[in-house]
Design a protein around this motif. Structure first.
Motif, PDB file in Angstrom:
ATOM      1  N   GLY A  52       0.800  -1.216   0.000  1.00 17.20           N
ATOM      2  CA  GLY A  52       0.000   0.000   0.000  1.00 17.20           C
ATOM      3  C   GLY A  52       0.831   1.262   0.000  1.00 17.20           C
ATOM      4  N   LEU A  53       1.987   1.223  -0.662  1.00 14.44           N
ATOM      5  CA  LEU A  53       2.914   2.351  -0.639  1.00 14.44           C
ATOM      6  C   LEU A  53       2.653   3.316  -1.799  1.00 14.44           C
ATOM      7  CD1 LEU A  53       6.207   0.417   0.177  1.00 14.44           C
ATOM      8  CD2 LEU A  53       4.849   1.815   1.757  1.00 14.44           C
ATOM      9  N   THR A  54       2.808   4.602  -1.521  1.00 16.76           N
ATOM     10  CA  THR A  54       2.714   5.652  -2.527  1.00 16.76           C
ATOM     11  C   THR A  54       4.119   6.144  -2.851  1.00 16.76           C
ATOM     12  OG1 THR A  54       0.544   6.360  -1.729  1.00 16.76           O
ATOM     13  CG2 THR A  54       1.784   7.935  -3.063  1.00 16.76           C
ATOM     14  N   LEU A  55       4.504   6.027  -4.115  1.00 11.36           N
ATOM     15  CA  LEU A  55       5.860   6.377  -4.508  1.00 11.36           C
ATOM     16  C   LEU A  55       6.028   7.890  -4.627  1.00 11.36           C
ATOM     17  CD1 LEU A  55       8.634   5.310  -5.304  1.00 11.36           C
ATOM     18  CD2 LEU A  55       7.829   5.154  -7.663  1.00 11.36           C
ATOM     19  N   LYS A  56       6.968   8.433  -3.875  1.00 11.95           N
ATOM     20  CA  LYS A  56       7.258   9.865  -3.899  1.00 11.95           C
ATOM     21  C   LYS A  56       8.530  10.191  -4.696  1.00 11.95           C
ATOM     22  CE  LYS A  56       3.853  10.971  -1.092  1.00 11.95           C
ATOM     23  NZ  LYS A  56       2.677  11.721  -1.606  1.00 11.95           N
ATOM     24  N   TYR A  57       9.540   9.310  -4.601  1.00 11.77           N
ATOM     25  CA  TYR A  57      10.836   9.593  -5.224  1.00 11.77           C
ATOM     26  C   TYR A  57      11.369   8.375  -5.959  1.00 11.77           C
ATOM     27  CZ  TYR A  57      11.038  13.824  -2.360  1.00 11.77           C
ATOM     28  OH  TYR A  57      10.765  15.033  -1.787  1.00 11.77           O
ATOM     29  N   ILE A  58      11.924   8.626  -7.138  1.00  8.77           N
ATOM     30  CA  ILE A  58      12.706   7.656  -7.902  1.00  8.77           C
ATOM     31  C   ILE A  58      14.139   8.166  -7.842  1.00  8.77           C
ATOM     32  CG2 ILE A  58      13.123   6.665 -10.185  1.00  8.77           C
ATOM     33  CD1 ILE A  58      10.086   7.427 -10.755  1.00  8.77           C
ATOM     34  N   ILE A  59      14.979   7.486  -7.071  1.00  3.50           N
ATOM     35  CA  ILE A  59      16.335   7.987  -6.818  1.00  3.50           C
ATOM     36  C   ILE A  59      17.344   7.133  -7.571  1.00  3.50           C
ATOM     37  CG2 ILE A  59      18.016   8.623  -5.054  1.00  3.50           C
ATOM     38  CD1 ILE A  59      15.722   8.498  -2.987  1.00  3.50           C
ATOM     39  N   ASN A  60      18.176   7.783  -8.370  1.00  3.90           N
ATOM     40  CA  ASN A  60      19.224   7.099  -9.120  1.00  3.90           C
ATOM     41  C   ASN A  60      20.571   7.346  -8.452  1.00  3.90           C
ATOM     42  OD1 ASN A  60      17.620   8.281 -12.147  1.00  3.90           O
ATOM     43  ND2 ASN A  60      17.241   6.343 -11.103  1.00  3.90           N
ATOM     44  N   THR A  61      21.244   6.273  -8.040  1.00  5.76           N
ATOM     45  CA  THR A  61      22.569   6.445  -7.431  1.00  5.76           C
ATOM     46  C   THR A  61      23.600   6.877  -8.468  1.00  5.76           C
ATOM     47  OG1 THR A  61      23.184   4.107  -7.755  1.00  5.76           O
ATOM     48  CG2 THR A  61      22.143   4.721  -5.643  1.00  5.76           C
ATOM     49  N   HIS A  62      23.324   6.568  -9.737  1.00  3.22           N
ATOM     50  CA  HIS A  62      24.157   7.029 -10.852  1.00  3.22           C
ATOM     51  C   HIS A  62      23.366   6.822 -12.138  1.00  3.22           C
ATOM     52  CE1 HIS A  62      25.006   2.736 -10.492  1.00  3.22           C
ATOM     53  NE2 HIS A  62      25.551   2.729 -11.697  1.00  3.22           N
ATOM     54  N   GLY A  63      23.933   7.229 -13.265  1.00  3.59           N
ATOM     55  CA  GLY A  63      23.155   7.310 -14.480  1.00  3.59           C
ATOM     56  C   GLY A  63      23.274   6.148 -15.445  1.00  3.59           C
ATOM     57  N   HIS A  64      23.906   5.038 -15.061  1.00  2.00           N
ATOM     58  CA  HIS A  64      24.059   3.923 -15.989  1.00  2.00           C
ATOM     59  C   HIS A  64      22.724   3.220 -16.241  1.00  2.00           C
ATOM     60  CE1 HIS A  64      28.595   3.724 -14.856  1.00  2.00           C
ATOM     61  NE2 HIS A  64      28.352   4.591 -15.822  1.00  2.00           N
ATOM     62  N   PHE A  65      22.547   2.757 -17.478  1.00  2.00           N
ATOM     63  CA  PHE A  65      21.225   2.277 -17.925  1.00  2.00           C
ATOM     64  C   PHE A  65      20.672   1.149 -17.069  1.00  2.00           C
ATOM     65  CE2 PHE A  65      23.966  -0.798 -20.008  1.00  2.00           C
ATOM     66  CZ  PHE A  65      23.202  -1.958 -20.030  1.00  2.00           C
ATOM     67  N   ASP A  66      21.541   0.306 -16.509  1.00  6.07           N
ATOM     68  CA  ASP A  66      21.041  -0.837 -15.734  1.00  6.07           C
ATOM     69  C   ASP A  66      20.509  -0.427 -14.366  1.00  6.07           C
ATOM     70  OD1 ASP A  66      23.827  -0.305 -15.253  1.00  6.07           O
ATOM     71  OD2 ASP A  66      23.993  -2.197 -14.160  1.00  6.07           O
ATOM     72  N   HIS A  67      20.657   0.843 -14.017  1.00  8.34           N
ATOM     73  CA  HIS A  67      20.128   1.355 -12.747  1.00  8.34           C
ATOM     74  C   HIS A  67      18.997   2.369 -12.940  1.00  8.34           C
ATOM     75  CE1 HIS A  67      23.159  -0.387  -9.962  1.00  8.34           C
ATOM     76  NE2 HIS A  67      23.802  -0.521 -11.118  1.00  8.34           N
ATOM     77  N   VAL A  68      18.811   2.822 -14.163  1.00  9.43           N
ATOM     78  CA  VAL A  68      17.796   3.871 -14.404  1.00  9.43           C
ATOM     79  C   VAL A  68      16.808   3.511 -15.503  1.00  9.43           C
ATOM     80  CG1 VAL A  68      19.443   5.630 -13.647  1.00  9.43           C
ATOM     81  CG2 VAL A  68      19.188   5.172 -16.079  1.00  9.43           C
TER      82      VAL A  68
END
Length: 206
Positions: free
Chosen positions: A46-62
């Motif tokens: 039942g979670l509402t997503l507030k933030y999508i946080i990227n630790t860095h910009g590589h495609f496998d993380h974003v």
């Protein structure tokens, strides 16, 4: 705190869901792929997503940014030094024989000393470049989310554009080690570890 870890995409990048139990607001760290799966896990609690946080910009993380943003309207957050990577994911993924969707531009950029708060949870931003110029780690209580800066028994690769070995080692020793030996380290790939374990046994850091 609600904490879930999902290994997503063909490179099995670790994606973390962090939720506030009292307010049900949440952040997702490094949604590299499989946005539908991430959304299902958010819904289970039942979670509402507030933030999508990227630790860095590589495609496998974003790589999941686009679909997750479209579904939730959550703010995308990244360090300014990696911001430009978000618009070039199609070509960088193709270089590895894989596919990815370009990310929307970030709603917010963060760097050393900034905080990201949702519900009763606050993540403190640490600049930890070396794997990429804009690599960040996120510290709260006795845990830190480090992206590809540090792994159990290893470190992030530094042979990609913008990588630098000495910068990475400095980031680990000056930003992560002072957090304390008992701090649990949630990595971008593979199992979690601890600061103390990596101080003692990581061959790159002795």
């Amino acid at each position: 705190m609600i904490l879930k870890s999902l290994a997503v995409g063909p490179i099995m990048a670790n994606c973390y869901i962090i939720g506030c139990e009292s307010t049900k607001s949440a952040a997702v760290i490094d949604p590299g792929d499989e946005a539908d799966r991430i959304l299902k896990e958010l819904a289970k609690d039942g979670l509402t997503l507030k933030y999508i946080i990227n630790t860095h910009g590589h495609f496998d993380h974003v790589g999941g940014n686009y679909d997750l943003k479209k579904a939730s309207g959550a703010d995308i957050v990244i360090h300014p030094a990696d911001e430009a990577m978000l618009a070039d994911l199609v070509s960088t993924a193709a270089a590895f024989g894989l596919s990815a969707q370009n990310s929307p531009a970030p709603d917010r950029t963060v760097q050393e000393g900034d905080t990201i708060s949702f519900g009763e949870i606050t993540l403190r931003v640490l600049d930890t470049p070396g794997h990429s110029p804009g690599g960040i780690s996120l510290h709260t209580d006795k845990m830190v989310f480090v992206g590809d800066t540090l792994f159990a028994g290893s470190i992030g690769r530094t042979d990609l554009p913008g990588g630098d070995f000495q910068t990475l080692i400095s980031s680990i020793k000056t930003k992560l080690f002072p957090l304390g030996d008992d701090v649990k380290v949630y990595t971008g790939h593979g199992p979690a570890t601890s600061i103390g374990q990596e101080k003692r046994a990581n061959p790159f850091l002795r």
